[in-house]
Design an enzyme around this catalytic site. Structure first.
Site, PDB file in Angstrom:
ATOM      1  N   LYS A  95      60.564  48.658  60.044  1.00  0.00           N
ATOM      2  CA  LYS A  95      60.977  49.671  59.060  1.00  0.00           C
ATOM      3  C   LYS A  95      61.700  48.983  57.917  1.00  0.00           C
ATOM      4  O   LYS A  95      62.484  48.050  58.134  1.00  0.00           O
ATOM      5  CB  LYS A  95      61.880  50.704  59.739  1.00  0.00           C
ATOM      6  CG  LYS A  95      62.253  51.895  58.845  1.00  0.00           C
ATOM      7  CD  LYS A  95      63.086  52.917  59.611  1.00  0.00           C
ATOM      8  CE  LYS A  95      63.456  54.110  58.749  1.00  0.00           C
ATOM      9  NZ  LYS A  95      64.270  55.111  59.489  1.00  0.00           N
ATOM     10  N   SER A 107      62.685  59.812  59.376  1.00  0.00           N
ATOM     11  CA  SER A 107      62.393  58.951  58.237  1.00  0.00           C
ATOM     12  C   SER A 107      61.538  57.739  58.574  1.00  0.00           C
ATOM     13  O   SER A 107      60.987  57.115  57.670  1.00  0.00           O
ATOM     14  CB  SER A 107      63.695  58.466  57.595  1.00  0.00           C
ATOM     15  OG  SER A 107      64.436  57.691  58.521  1.00  0.00           O
ATOM     16  N   SER A 166      65.285  60.172  63.430  1.00  0.00           N
ATOM     17  CA  SER A 166      64.257  59.465  62.660  1.00  0.00           C
ATOM     18  C   SER A 166      63.349  58.521  63.427  1.00  0.00           C
ATOM     19  O   SER A 166      62.383  58.026  62.861  1.00  0.00           O
ATOM     20  CB  SER A 166      64.903  58.682  61.518  1.00  0.00           C
ATOM     21  OG  SER A 166      65.109  59.541  60.443  1.00  0.00           O
TER      22      SER A 166
HETATM   23  N1  GLN Z   1      66.049  63.985  59.054  1.00  0.00           N
HETATM   24  C1  GLN Z   1      67.406  63.563  59.214  1.00  0.00           C
HETATM   25  C2  GLN Z   1      68.023  63.314  57.852  1.00  0.00           C
HETATM   26  O1  GLN Z   1      67.384  63.568  56.897  1.00  0.00           O
HETATM   27  C3  GLN Z   1      67.496  62.352  60.082  1.00  0.00           C
HETATM   28  C4  GLN Z   1      67.263  61.087  59.355  1.00  0.00           C
HETATM   29  C5  GLN Z   1      67.451  59.873  60.219  1.00  0.00           C
HETATM   30  O2  GLN Z   1      67.579  59.951  61.447  1.00  0.00           O
HETATM   31  N2  GLN Z   1      67.551  58.748  59.554  1.00  0.00           N
HETATM   32  O3  GLN Z   1      69.134  62.894  57.729  1.00  0.00           O
END
Ligand code: GLN
Length: 454
Positions: free
Chosen positions: A60, A135, A159
């Protein structure tokens, strides 16, 4: 089969599919070929193999890689070549996997559909009109499309798990502190964890084995003994006590998703585990608590992107303040700005007690919900996400609906406990994820149950 052949296969698969999928932001083609050669040569001479010897992998793009561009999905870091490797990257090198490149993501890991990437959308390999989740959408889509054999993702509020669920692969968020955050670009430091996205549970155990462990360079790294994760996969779940939170199967959960979870519980039952309905009563406050805390931490962490030290720098600034303002206005996308503003507001004097402090108190209550259930149960099981993958564009204009996709993953992040998402069947032709949540540092039981079920 040589490593070079494996790597060529991965390169071919990426070039055949990535125009459509959009998982890669930077391809490490030459670097991967060089690594493959070196590994093949070493094998010929010494015959010694690392745990992940020769396996093509994706990383990532918020995990820094020395000399390999790391953008965090942001224009701000469009030309950022880090000068060091993250702890997990060093560990992967020691395990002898091969880095194929850097994977697309929501900008600074803020998002749940990968649509906040400043570069390109990622499409779900199961249905190109749908999101891969986020994400770590690039990581999950890449593994699902067979471009790489595993990927690293990061999980702050879901995410790793949510994109794994949407793409029909396995995603593990380890206990907070188990995997070093050194070299992970910070979003919300009290929540961020790196973990594996893999095709199956056994691979997940191998990758976790390679990346877990204490690191002095991360002050929140836990100094715990790392057990053998692979030997935990016995296939045995007899007598395991499973709590099923009624809040995770109530309102807002798609009926088909609920049905798949209930079927999964029957499978556990048939293998000799027992389950009971339990309650995590503070679940309804988790999403609000998370967005307050994560945004507060983000507003502080992202202050380092000032146009001086990293990435974008505005042209011809009138003075220092103008440099900050314009660099940040140009470099950050809308969602990142939204979080910085929310977090800065919540932390400003006069509001701190009402918002930040209150949210920390609720976080403690949420953690206590888990502690209480874990007094009587070994695992907690529910869905990973309330629905299967939704359509691209469907939720872009509606951040609140987008935020609710993480209703089942966020409480786990706030509590800091480990959880895995494993595929548990389909809803209208799209994969559904089962979330298996464990006690702190009990990844062995989480993996064992996931492996027996899969
Ligand atoms: N969807 C969540 C956010 O927008 C989680 C994101 C994540 O775990 N990095 O913060």
């Amino acid at each position: 089969l040589s490593v070079a052949e494996l790597v060529e296969h991965s390169i071919k698969r990426i070039s055949d599919t990535d125009d459509k999928i959009g998982a890669f932001l930077t391809l490490n083609e030459e670097g991967a070929r060089k690594d493959a050669q070196a590994l093949d040569a070493r094998l010929a001479s010494e015959g010694e193999r690392g745990l992940l010897f020769g396996i093509p992998t994706g990383i990532k793009d918020n995990i820094v890689t020395e000399g390999l561009r790391t953008t965090c999905g942001s224009k701000f870091l469009e030309n950022h070549d880090p000068i060091y490797d993250a702890a997990v990257v060093t560990k992967l090198r020691a395990a002898q996997s091969v880095t194929m490149g850097k994977l697309n993501m929501d900008e600074f890991a803020m998002g749940g559909s990968n649509e906040n990437s400043a570069y390109r959308v990622v499409r779900n390999p199961w249905d190109l009109e749908r999101v891969p989740g986020g994400s770590s959408g690039g990581s999950a889509a890449s593994v699902a499309a067979g471009q790489v054999y595993f990927a690293l993702g990061s999980d702050t509020g879901g995410s790793i798990r949510q994109p794994a669920a949407y793409c029909g692969v396995v995603g593990l968020k380890p206990t907070y502190g188990l995997v070093s955050r050194y070299g992970l670009v910070a979003f919300a430091s009290s929540l961020d964890q790196i973990g594996p996205i893999t095709k199956n549970v056994e691979d997940s155990a191998y990758v976790l084995q390679a990346i877990a462990g204490h690191d002095e360079r991360d002050t929140t790294s836990a100094n715990v003994e790392i057990p053998d994760y692979v030997s935990a996969l016995t296939g045995e779940v007899k007598g395991l006590r499973i709590g099923v939170p009624k809040e995770y199967l109530g309102q807002g959960i798609d009926p088909q998703v609920k049905e798949r979870v209930l079927e999964a519980l029957k499978v556990f039952e048939s293998m000799g585990a027992v389950w009971e309905e339990v309650s995590l009563p503070h679940t309804e406050y988790a999403v609000a608590t998370y967005y307050l805390l994560a945004s507060s931490e983000a507003s502080s962490n992202l202050a380092r992107f000032d146009g001086v030290r990293y990435g974008v720098r505005a042209d011809n600034p009138a003075n220092l303040i103008d440099l900050y303002r314009r660099s940040r206005s140009e470099g950050f996308g809308a969602e990142v700005k939204r979080r910085i503003m929310l977090g800065t507001y919540a932390l400003s004097s006069g509001y701190y007690d009402a918002y930040y402090k209150k949210a920390q108190q609720v976080r403690t209550l949420i953690k206590q919900d888990f502690d209480q259930v874990f007094e009587k149960f070994d695992l907690i099981i529910g869905p990973t996400a309330p629905t299967a993958a939704f359509k691209l564009g469907e939720q872009v204009g509606d951040p609140l609906t987008m935020y609710l996709n993480d209703i089942c993953t966020i409480p786990v992040s706030l509590a800091g406990v480990p959880a895995i998402s494993v595929p548990c069947g389909m809803a209208d032709g799209l994969p559904v994820g089962l979330q298996i949540i464990g006690k702190p540092f009990d990844e062995r039981t989480v993996l064992r149950a996931a492996h027996a079920f899969e």
